[in-house]
Design an enzyme around this catalytic site. Structure first.
Site, PDB file in Angstrom:
ATOM      1  N   ASP A  20      43.137  47.807  38.931  1.00  0.00           N
ATOM      2  CA  ASP A  20      41.550  47.675  38.438  1.00  0.00           C
ATOM      3  C   ASP A  20      41.135  47.163  39.042  1.00  0.00           C
ATOM      4  OD1 ASP A  20      39.893  46.654  36.293  1.00  0.00           O
ATOM      5  OD2 ASP A  20      40.007  44.882  36.471  1.00  0.00           O
ATOM      6  N   ASP A  22      37.194  45.269  39.083  1.00  0.00           N
ATOM      7  CA  ASP A  22      36.193  43.984  38.671  1.00  0.00           C
ATOM      8  C   ASP A  22      37.400  42.776  38.035  1.00  0.00           C
ATOM      9  OD1 ASP A  22      32.846  44.058  39.048  1.00  0.00           O
ATOM     10  OD2 ASP A  22      34.338  45.703  39.146  1.00  0.00           O
ATOM     11  N   ASP A 198      43.202  42.615  34.504  1.00  0.00           N
ATOM     12  CA  ASP A 198      42.442  40.705  34.459  1.00  0.00           C
ATOM     13  C   ASP A 198      42.220  41.053  32.640  1.00  0.00           C
ATOM     14  OD1 ASP A 198      40.350  41.899  34.992  1.00  0.00           O
ATOM     15  OD2 ASP A 198      39.504  40.470  35.275  1.00  0.00           O
TER      16      ASP A 198
END
Ligand SMILES: [Mg+2]
Length: 254
Positions: A20, A22, A198
């Site tokens: 991922d 960000d 996240d």
């Protein structure tokens, strides 16, 4: 749930990475436009991409165009807009058709809402429209009720929620779908997939790697289907550093 990440058991010829962006490669900042991937991290990613013969993809809510800017000079296999658009290992881009007029109508409603409230940021990413409220978390309830209201008027759109952001996507594809697509193709097929993320939208990716007997690494707190967890993005970056150092050192001399 394991808290120690594998390292010595991994082999560059047998591993595929899915990261991922960000909150994973880049630290989260107030303005999504201001987020950047540190030069050192770009270098680790480059090393791992090379060591795995290209079996490294970025899987993000951002568009592929934005990812290319953030990871320049690298041009990596990528899934953008939560799996809606995808660039495979050969550089071919897949982008489903979607109702562009509806995207613009929704964007106009969100723009109107954003201009009425200081700190709200609306964003169009090809097949999806997002509203970011990181700078005004007190508006979360109002933003979500507007998004829910719009979603009920556009049933073909799907409401996604992330960290201080809500999004309406014209596609039902998710990060897990993109990951599975990659794993059916070279240079990913047959390798052990490792997906790192996240946020809530990464859960589809964690479910997909589980199905493929791979490794899911969740950064931070929260309920998750991941197999592993680290406390912060810095813990993940330390692991990236160690892995890229080991694999650089292990490379045969030319
Ligand atoms: Mg993220």
């Amino acid at each position: 749930m394991t808290e120690t990440l594998p390292r010595d058991s991994l082999h560059p010829a047998k591993t595929a990475f899915f990261f991922d962006c960000d909150g994973t490669l880049a630290a989260i900042v107030d303005q999504p436009d201001a987020a950047r991937v540190e030069t050192e991290i770009v270098e680790f990613v480059r090393i791992l991409h090379e060591a795995t013969d290209g079996a490294l993809a970025v899987v993000s809510g951002r568009s592929i165009a934005q990812l290319d800017v953030m990871l320049a000079p690298l041009v990596l296999p990528a899934a953008g807009v939560h799996g809606v658009e995808r660039r495979d290992g050969a550089g071919t881009i897949y982008r489903p058709e979607f109702d562009a007029a509806a995207v613009l109508q929704i964007a106009a409603r969100l723009d109107e809402f954003a201009t009425q409230h200081e700190g709200l940021v609306s964003e169009v990413k090809s097949a999806s429209v997002a509203i970011h409220y990181r700078m005004c978390p007190e508006l979360e309830g109002e933003a979500l009720s507007l998004m829910t209201d719009i979603a009920s008027q556009y049933p073909e759109f799907r409401l996604l929620r992330g960290k201080m952001v809500a999004e309406l996507s014209a596609s039902h594809r998710n990060k897990g779908d993109a990951l599975e697509d990659f794993m059916r193709e070279a240079p990913f097929a047959g390798r052990l997939p490792i997906f790192v993320g996240d946020d809530v939208t990464d859960e589809d990716g964690f479910v997909a790697v589980r199905k493929l007997n791979g490794i899911g690494i969740k950064i931070g707190a929260g309920t998750t289907s991941a197999t592993h967890r680290v406390g912060t993005l810095h813990d993940f970056h330390d692991w990236l550093r160690q892995l890229s150092q080991t694999w650089t050192a292990a490379a045969p001399a030319l």
